[in-house]
Write a protein that holds these residues in place. Structure first.
Motif, short mmCIF file in Angstrom:
data_model
loop_
_atom_site.label_atom_id
_atom_site.label_comp_id
_atom_site.label_asym_id
_atom_site.label_seq_id
_atom_site.Cartn_x
_atom_site.Cartn_y
_atom_site.Cartn_z
N PHE B 59 0.86 -1.19 0.00
CA PHE B 59 0.00 0.00 0.00
C PHE B 59 0.89 1.23 0.00
O PHE B 59 1.87 1.28 0.74
N VAL B 66 3.52 0.48 2.67
CA VAL B 66 3.34 -0.58 3.65
C VAL B 66 3.28 -1.89 2.90
O VAL B 66 2.50 -2.04 1.96
N ALA B 68 1.90 -5.19 2.86
CA ALA B 68 0.84 -5.90 3.57
C ALA B 68 0.93 -7.40 3.36
O ALA B 68 0.57 -8.18 4.24
N SER B 88 -3.64 -9.10 14.65
CA SER B 88 -4.18 -7.92 14.01
C SER B 88 -3.10 -7.20 13.20
O SER B 88 -1.98 -7.04 13.67
N GLY B 89 -3.45 -6.84 11.98
CA GLY B 89 -2.48 -6.14 11.13
C GLY B 89 -1.55 -7.05 10.37
O GLY B 89 -0.68 -6.59 9.64
N ALA B 90 -1.73 -8.37 10.53
CA ALA B 90 -0.84 -9.31 9.86
C ALA B 90 -1.03 -9.30 8.35
O ALA B 90 -0.12 -9.64 7.59
N SER B 93 -6.95 -9.71 6.17
CA SER B 93 -8.04 -9.12 5.38
C SER B 93 -7.55 -8.81 3.98
O SER B 93 -8.25 -9.07 3.00
N THR B 94 -6.38 -8.25 3.90
CA THR B 94 -5.81 -7.94 2.59
C THR B 94 -5.73 -9.20 1.75
O THR B 94 -6.04 -9.19 0.56
N GLU B 214 -13.42 -12.54 9.38
CA GLU B 214 -13.80 -12.31 10.79
C GLU B 214 -15.31 -12.38 10.97
O GLU B 214 -15.90 -11.55 11.65
N1 LIG Z 1 -6.07 0.59 2.18
C1 LIG Z 1 -4.94 0.53 2.88
N2 LIG Z 1 -4.03 1.53 2.80
C2 LIG Z 1 -2.87 1.47 3.49
N3 LIG Z 1 -2.53 0.47 4.29
C3 LIG Z 1 -3.38 -0.56 4.43
C4 LIG Z 1 -4.64 -0.58 3.74
N4 LIG Z 1 -5.28 -1.72 4.07
C5 LIG Z 1 -4.48 -2.38 4.91
N5 LIG Z 1 -3.33 -1.70 5.14
C6 LIG Z 1 -2.22 -2.13 5.99
O1 LIG Z 1 -1.89 -3.45 5.66
C7 LIG Z 1 -1.60 -4.20 6.82
C8 LIG Z 1 -2.49 -5.42 6.88
O2 LIG Z 1 -3.83 -5.02 7.10
P1 LIG Z 1 -5.02 -6.05 7.17
O3 LIG Z 1 -6.27 -5.28 7.28
O4 LIG Z 1 -4.92 -7.01 6.05
O5 LIG Z 1 -4.72 -6.79 8.53
P2 LIG Z 1 -5.55 -7.92 9.28
O6 LIG Z 1 -4.64 -9.08 9.45
O7 LIG Z 1 -6.83 -8.16 8.57
O8 LIG Z 1 -5.82 -7.25 10.68
P3 LIG Z 1 -7.14 -7.30 11.60
O9 LIG Z 1 -7.12 -8.59 12.33
O10 LIG Z 1 -6.94 -6.14 12.52
O11 LIG Z 1 -8.33 -7.13 10.70
C9 LIG Z 1 -1.76 -3.25 8.00
O12 LIG Z 1 -0.50 -2.79 8.35
C10 LIG Z 1 -2.60 -2.14 7.45
O13 LIG Z 1 -2.27 -0.93 8.07
#
Ligand SMILES: Nc1ncnc2c1ncn2[C@@H]1O[C@H](COP(=O)(O)OP(=O)(O)OP(=O)(O)O)[C@@H](O)[C@H]1O
Ligand SMILES: [Mg+2]
Lengths: 220, 378
Positions: B59, B66, B68, B88-90, B93-94, B214
């Motif tokens: 991103f 970042v 991701a 969280s943040g791993a 979702s991405t 989730e």
């Molecule tokens: N649209 C975006 N723009 C910039 N950074 C993003 C974006 N979406 C996600 N990120 C970054 O990518 C990383 C992974 O985010 P992601 O939402 O996939 O995490 P996650 O594992 O689903 O976390 P959670 O359990 O909190 O939902 C994070 O560091 C987040 O800040």
């Protein structure tokens, strides 16, 4: 006491005001609704980001919005003449009213649409919705209560503008207020005009709020 | 027989009044279902339904980038329930959002049902998305539509005529157990009910894949259980492949066949639940599986510390108690974190052995006999 001629005049003025307001609002929405949606959709966080379109359209909207209505009213007289044939009277006033309020409507619409939950838009995209389908099946229906509430605000704003147009012979309650209440210092006429305008604003606002609530399924 | 008939069968049965002549109809439906289930099972031997190959996602936000997702490779088989877990943040979702291209991969390939998603035109992509359902933590229902209308929504998008869509939507609401709520608006439903509507909606177009981001995180434990049970049932009945994203161990333990662990944008472990939970190899995985664990250095005392690993084979024998009895010396349980999965015990335990070398040797022999994996802790 007001003469029966005066009352007759006021009645016509009232009808003219309602006519200008309703028609202008309607036309302003025909233009402003798609423009507002376009602004939302092409925004950098929108569903189909397009910087060029967004900045050009947004720029025009901002320019029109920054011109005070009373100046715009005079400035667009040539356009009004070209379209209506005259610059006097309530039909002619619709032109500057639309030009002034369509950009306002566009922003009001945009802000209503912004209230739609991103997650819902995301979900519809995940189900294979096209941009157009998102617009008319998700954005508009989901934002409907807010759009209606916004329309009430737009209507009352346009009503205010229409009264202002009285200064340049725009017709309606505004013209009566200026001609009789101001130039001839008939304070009783002025008072009735103000009361009528306040009343109409109240009615429009109440109706808008009521419909908005009525159609909002988020209220249990 | 009546009470064992499910959904559509029961309807046919009831409608026909159960006349002998019409039993054939019920049987017919039944045979069709069995046949389809069989077909799905044969499909399972085909290529993986989802292949994620060398997936990277970065991103850009202003100056910063970042990362991701960092070179993710995962194959998900047809008909399986695949879990993806991470803190969280791993990047979980991405990762799912890349599967249906809600997020465009920076590089790499996403192959779903033998189609490279990254190469599709917009129209083809929309079509492909219709064969994938998705459910979310926040349900994401249309607030101005009733439950029934919400379920109709993806069908409308796909161009199914309204009347047909309505029939299908009613069927689906029956499947998720919400027949009585079809005219309720989302605001009138509980979280669990909303998620059921969302599941019905996701299944409306008969997708091959159901992506869950989730899906149970906003629900209480009981409701979570019922939603997981529903997902499991749908997986078995419809053969739909389910990808579950979660940060909750319990969810994975309960319904997933295989699990991938994502930590700091990378895939750190992947395997069956047994493999991964029995013997997490990476520290990231250990941290996730045993969040309270790994504080061995705090333990003090003279005796040796031993880490016992339970791999699910020693359920019915009280290992520690037997060892203590057999060797005639007590041990100190310094730490234990075990889980019961499918009635098997998984996890690890740290015990402090007595100071006496002979006793220690006897204990180790005993553990060897019982085939318990163990290792010495510093
Ligand atoms: N649209 C975006 N723009 C910039 N950074 C993003 C974006 N979406 C996600 N990120 C970054 O990518 C990383 C992974 O985010 P992601 O939402 O996939 O995490 P996650 O594992 O689903 O976390 P959670 O359990 O909190 O939902 C994070 O560091 C987040 O800040
Ligand atoms: Mg997430």
């Amino acid at each position: 006491m007001l003469s029966s001629d005066m009352i007759q005049l006021m009645w016509i003025g009232l009808l003219e005001t309602l006519y200008m307001t309703v028609v202008s609002t309607f036309v302003a929405y025909i233009i402003g609704l798609p423009v507002g949606l376009l602004l939302y959709v092409t925004d950098k966080d929108g569903i189909k980001p397009h910087t060029a379109i967004n900045q050009i359209v947004g720029g025009i909207v901002n320019i029109l919005r920054s011109v005070p209505f009373i100046i715009l009213l005079v400035a667009v007289i040539p356009i009004t003449r070209a379209i209506v044939g005259t610059s006097i009277g309530s039909t002619a006033t619709i032109v500057p009213l639309v030009i002034a309020s369509a950009p306002f409507v566009a922003r009001v619409v945009e802000s209503s649409i912004k209230e739609v939950d991103r997650g819902v838009i995301e979900a519809s995209l995940s189900m294979g919705a096209s941009t157009l389908q998102v617009v008319y099946k998700v954005l508009v229906p989901e934002a409907l209560p807010s759009l209606i509430f916004g329309a009430a605000i737009a209507t009352t704003t346009i009503l205010g503008y229409s009264a202002m147009s009285g200064f340049v012979g725009g017709g309606g309650l505004g013209t009566i207020a200026i001609n009789y209440g101001y130039y001839r210092s008939q304070s009783d006429v002025m008072l009735v005009m103000v009361a009528l305008l306040v009343l109409i604003v109240q009615i429009f606002q109440e109706i808008g709020t009521w419909i908005s609530k009525k159609c909002d399924k988020r209220i249990k | 027989m009546y009470c064992t008939l499910k959904g559509p069968y029961r309807k046919i049965w009831a409608k026909q009044g159960g006349t002998t002549k019409q039993i054939a109809l019920v049987l017919d439906e039944f045979i069709k279902d069995v046949f389809f289930a069989q077909e799905r099972r044969t499909n399972m031997s085909k290529s993986p339904i989802i292949q994620i190959q060398n997936l990277n996602k970065t991103f850009k936000s202003g100056e910063n980038t970042v990362m991701a997702l960092d070179n993710i490779n995962i194959s998900i088989e047809r008909g399986e329930i695949f879990g993806i877990i991470g803190l969280s943040g791993a990047g979980k979702s991405t990762l799912v959002r890349c599967i249906n291209l809600l997020e465009k991969p920076t590089s790499g390939r996403i192959i779903v049902d033998e189609q490279d998603m990254t190469k599709l035109s917009e129209r083809e992509l929309r079509k492909a998305r219709q064969s994938m359902g998705m459910i979310f933590q926040g349900f994401n229902l249309l607030m101005q539509r009733t439950a029934l209308e919400n379920v109709c929504f993806p069908l409308e998008l796909a161009g199914v005529p309204k009347s047909k869509a309505k029939i299908r939507a009613k069927e689906l609401l029956e499947v998720v157990g919400l027949t009585d709520k079809e005219n309720a608006y989302p605001v009138q439903l509980s979280g669990g009910q909303k998620q059921r509507v969302a599941i019905a909606r996701a299944l409306a177009t008969n997708p091959k894949v159901l992506l869950c981001d989730e899906a149970t995180s906003a629900l209480d434990p009981t409701t979570t259980q019922s939603i997981l049970a529903l997902l499991k049932e749908l997986n078995q009945k419809l053969g739909v492949t389910i990808v579950i994203i979660t940060h909750e161990m319990k969810v994975i333990e309960q319904i997933c066949h295989r699990v991938a662990i994502i930590a700091e944008s990378r895939l750190v472990e992947l395997g069956t639940i047994d493999e991964v939970f029995r013997n997490p190899k990476t520290t990231a995985a250990k941290k996730l599986l045993y969040p309270q664990g790994e504080h061995v250095e705090k333990f003090t005392g003279k005796g040796k510390f031993l880490r016992l690993v339970f791999d699910g084979s020693s359920t019915d024998r009280p290992i520690i108690a037997n060892m203590v009895l057999k060797c005639g010396a007590p041990v100190n349980i310094a730490f234990a974190d075990t889980k019961n999965i499918d009635d098997k015990i998984f996890g690890h335990m740290i015990i402090q052995l007595p100071d006496n070398p002979a006793t220690v040797q006897r204990m180790l022999n005993y553990l060897d006999e019982e085939q318990i994996t163990y290792g010495e802790e510093e």
